[in-house]
Motif scaffolding. Sequence first.
Motif, PDB file in Angstrom:
ATOM      1  N   ASN A  59       0.826  -1.205   0.000  1.00 37.79           N
ATOM      2  CA  ASN A  59       0.000   0.000   0.000  1.00 37.79           C
ATOM      3  C   ASN A  59       0.864   1.260   0.000  1.00 37.79           C
ATOM      4  O   ASN A  59       0.578   2.223  -0.710  1.00 37.79           O
ATOM      5  N   ARG A  60       1.938   1.251   0.778  1.00 36.22           N
ATOM      6  CA  ARG A  60       2.834   2.410   0.834  1.00 36.22           C
ATOM      7  C   ARG A  60       3.486   2.657  -0.531  1.00 36.22           C
ATOM      8  O   ARG A  60       3.715   3.792  -0.927  1.00 36.22           O
ATOM      9  N   ILE A  61       3.771   1.584  -1.263  1.00 35.02           N
ATOM     10  CA  ILE A  61       4.400   1.712  -2.576  1.00 35.02           C
ATOM     11  C   ILE A  61       3.399   2.210  -3.620  1.00 35.02           C
ATOM     12  O   ILE A  61       3.733   3.038  -4.467  1.00 35.02           O
ATOM     13  N   THR A  62       2.157   1.737  -3.536  1.00 30.85           N
ATOM     14  CA  THR A  62       1.205   1.993  -4.619  1.00 30.85           C
ATOM     15  C   THR A  62       0.207   3.106  -4.360  1.00 30.85           C
ATOM     16  O   THR A  62      -0.325   3.679  -5.319  1.00 30.85           O
ATOM     17  N   ASP A  63      -0.076   3.440  -3.116  1.00 32.31           N
ATOM     18  CA  ASP A  63      -1.113   4.433  -2.826  1.00 32.31           C
ATOM     19  C   ASP A  63      -0.682   5.812  -3.331  1.00 32.31           C
ATOM     20  O   ASP A  63       0.394   6.300  -2.966  1.00 32.31           O
ATOM     21  N   PRO A  64      -1.517   6.452  -4.167  1.00 34.62           N
ATOM     22  CA  PRO A  64      -1.147   7.768  -4.725  1.00 34.62           C
ATOM     23  C   PRO A  64      -0.880   8.834  -3.666  1.00 34.62           C
ATOM     24  O   PRO A  64      -0.150   9.792  -3.927  1.00 34.62           O
ATOM     25  N   ARG A  65      -1.421   8.686  -2.471  1.00 35.62           N
ATOM     26  CA  ARG A  65      -1.186   9.684  -1.422  1.00 35.62           C
ATOM     27  C   ARG A  65       0.289   9.751  -1.028  1.00 35.62           C
ATOM     28  O   ARG A  65       0.765  10.766  -0.538  1.00 35.62           O
ATOM     29  N   HIS A  66       1.020   8.660  -1.225  1.00 30.87           N
ATOM     30  CA  HIS A  66       2.440   8.627  -0.866  1.00 30.87           C
ATOM     31  C   HIS A  66       3.329   9.215  -1.965  1.00 30.87           C
ATOM     32  O   HIS A  66       4.525   9.401  -1.751  1.00 30.87           O
ATOM     33  N   LYS A  67       2.748   9.457  -3.139  1.00 32.99           N
ATOM     34  CA  LYS A  67       3.451  10.099  -4.258  1.00 32.99           C
ATOM     35  C   LYS A  67       4.861   9.546  -4.476  1.00 32.99           C
ATOM     36  O   LYS A  67       5.845  10.277  -4.533  1.00 32.99           O
ATOM     37  N   LEU A  88       5.787  18.598 -20.505  1.00 27.88           N
ATOM     38  CA  LEU A  88       5.786  17.460 -19.581  1.00 27.88           C
ATOM     39  C   LEU A  88       6.056  17.927 -18.153  1.00 27.88           C
ATOM     40  O   LEU A  88       5.436  17.444 -17.202  1.00 27.88           O
ATOM     41  N   ARG A  89       6.960  18.874 -18.008  1.00 27.32           N
ATOM     42  CA  ARG A  89       7.316  19.388 -16.671  1.00 27.32           C
ATOM     43  C   ARG A  89       6.153  20.147 -16.026  1.00 27.32           C
ATOM     44  O   ARG A  89       6.047  20.189 -14.803  1.00 27.32           O
ATOM     45  N   GLN A  90       5.313  20.766 -16.834  1.00 30.08           N
ATOM     46  CA  GLN A  90       4.201  21.544 -16.287  1.00 30.08           C
ATOM     47  C   GLN A  90       2.961  20.710 -16.022  1.00 30.08           C
ATOM     48  O   GLN A  90       2.059  21.155 -15.325  1.00 30.08           O
ATOM     49  N   GLY A  91       2.899  19.524 -16.586  1.00 33.56           N
ATOM     50  CA  GLY A  91       1.692  18.701 -16.504  1.00 33.56           C
ATOM     51  C   GLY A  91       0.980  18.742 -17.836  1.00 33.56           C
ATOM     52  O   GLY A  91       0.994  19.756 -18.537  1.00 33.56           O
ATOM     53  N   VAL A  92       0.393  17.636 -18.193  1.00 35.60           N
ATOM     54  CA  VAL A  92      -0.231  17.470 -19.501  1.00 35.60           C
ATOM     55  C   VAL A  92      -1.714  17.166 -19.305  1.00 35.60           C
ATOM     56  O   VAL A  92      -2.081  16.400 -18.417  1.00 35.60           O
ATOM     57  N   ARG A  93      -2.551  17.765 -20.145  1.00 35.12           N
ATOM     58  CA  ARG A  93      -3.981  17.464 -20.088  1.00 35.12           C
ATOM     59  C   ARG A  93      -4.234  16.149 -20.825  1.00 35.12           C
ATOM     60  O   ARG A  93      -3.945  16.031 -22.008  1.00 35.12           O
ATOM     61  N   LEU A  94      -4.777  15.178 -20.091  1.00 41.20           N
ATOM     62  CA  LEU A  94      -5.186  13.901 -20.662  1.00 41.20           C
ATOM     63  C   LEU A  94      -6.707  13.822 -20.589  1.00 41.20           C
ATOM     64  O   LEU A  94      -7.349  14.664 -19.969  1.00 41.20           O
ATOM     65  N   ASN A  95      -7.295  12.789 -21.162  1.00 41.16           N
ATOM     66  CA  ASN A  95      -8.752  12.685 -21.148  1.00 41.16           C
ATOM     67  C   ASN A  95      -9.308  12.505 -19.739  1.00 41.16           C
ATOM     68  O   ASN A  95     -10.490  12.749 -19.509  1.00 41.16           O
ATOM     69  N   LEU A 100       0.043  15.636 -12.817  1.00 42.12           N
ATOM     70  CA  LEU A 100       0.918  16.441 -11.982  1.00 42.12           C
ATOM     71  C   LEU A 100       2.177  16.770 -12.785  1.00 42.12           C
ATOM     72  O   LEU A 100       2.538  16.039 -13.718  1.00 42.12           O
ATOM     73  N   PRO A 101       2.857  17.838 -12.429  1.00 40.90           N
ATOM     74  CA  PRO A 101       4.123  18.135 -13.114  1.00 40.90           C
ATOM     75  C   PRO A 101       5.095  16.958 -12.982  1.00 40.90           C
ATOM     76  O   PRO A 101       5.113  16.255 -11.969  1.00 40.90           O
ATOM     77  N   ALA A 102       5.860  16.759 -14.027  1.00 47.04           N
ATOM     78  CA  ALA A 102       6.846  15.678 -14.059  1.00 47.04           C
ATOM     79  C   ALA A 102       8.242  16.281 -14.167  1.00 47.04           C
ATOM     80  O   ALA A 102       8.397  17.447 -14.526  1.00 47.04           O
ATOM     81  N   ARG A 139      -1.416   6.651 -13.141  1.00 51.62           N
ATOM     82  CA  ARG A 139      -2.599   6.434 -13.973  1.00 51.62           C
ATOM     83  C   ARG A 139      -2.323   5.374 -15.023  1.00 51.62           C
ATOM     84  O   ARG A 139      -1.171   5.127 -15.401  1.00 51.62           O
ATOM     85  N   ASN A 140      -3.379   4.788 -15.527  1.00 48.92           N
ATOM     86  CA  ASN A 140      -3.271   3.756 -16.546  1.00 48.92           C
ATOM     87  C   ASN A 140      -2.531   4.294 -17.769  1.00 48.92           C
ATOM     88  O   ASN A 140      -2.937   5.295 -18.351  1.00 48.92           O
ATOM     89  N   ARG A 141      -1.437   3.640 -18.128  1.00 49.36           N
ATOM     90  CA  ARG A 141      -0.629   3.962 -19.302  1.00 49.36           C
ATOM     91  C   ARG A 141      -0.244   5.443 -19.350  1.00 49.36           C
ATOM     92  O   ARG A 141      -0.155   6.066 -20.406  1.00 49.36           O
ATOM     93  N   GLN A 142       0.002   6.013 -18.178  1.00 49.02           N
ATOM     94  CA  GLN A 142       0.212   7.457 -18.053  1.00 49.02           C
ATOM     95  C   GLN A 142       1.394   7.969 -18.859  1.00 49.02           C
ATOM     96  O   GLN A 142       1.280   8.985 -19.557  1.00 49.02           O
ATOM     97  N   VAL A 143       2.545   7.329 -18.756  1.00 44.36           N
ATOM     98  CA  VAL A 143       3.728   7.833 -19.459  1.00 44.36           C
ATOM     99  C   VAL A 143       3.478   7.820 -20.961  1.00 44.36           C
ATOM    100  O   VAL A 143       3.772   8.804 -21.661  1.00 44.36           O
ATOM    101  N   ARG A 144       2.918   6.757 -21.472  1.00 42.96           N
ATOM    102  CA  ARG A 144       2.633   6.667 -22.910  1.00 42.96           C
ATOM    103  C   ARG A 144       1.659   7.767 -23.342  1.00 42.96           C
ATOM    104  O   ARG A 144       1.821   8.382 -24.401  1.00 42.96           O
TER     105      ARG A 144
END
Length: 179
Positions: A59-67, A88-95, A100-102, A139-144
Amino acid sequence: MLIAFNKPFNVLCQFTDRSQPARRTLAEFGLPKDVYAAGRLDYDSEGLLLLTDDGILANRITDPRHKQAKTYWVQVEGAVDEAKLTALRQGVRLNDGMTLPAQARALPTTPELWPRDPPVRYRKTVPDAWIELTISEGRNRQVRRMTAAVGLPTLRLVRMSIGALELDGLAPGQWRRQQ
């Protein structure tokens, strides 16, 4: 127990597959009993996958709250420029909303990785490049989806680290216990 595993291309992050024909799974790699994947890595992605028998740790590894920061080396189709990296650094609008910024940077040379089987299709008229992308979402397939949104479709995706844990020389299909 925590296991670092280098998941090969076209392997599921589970121990069984009910689809027909069955796909490759974690069952073929001699992993310890009673561990399960702490998170996912897509079937067509490679690299670091953590497995554990500890639900609290998972849970600590996967929970988004732990970022938990996850770093990827991404081979993309097209030329990388500062405008695309800035997006990419500013954040990208997806569907499903803004990411979050990367952290994003162009890798100066092709990284030394194992050969992929099958190899990435080479097209001499279309340039490709490598970027390093660190995200703290899952998120699902986020990097792609992020790279495609800035005009850089992903050709190959390798997760290099999760938090402080790194792939660190593991060959595809190899694993080690973490301290």
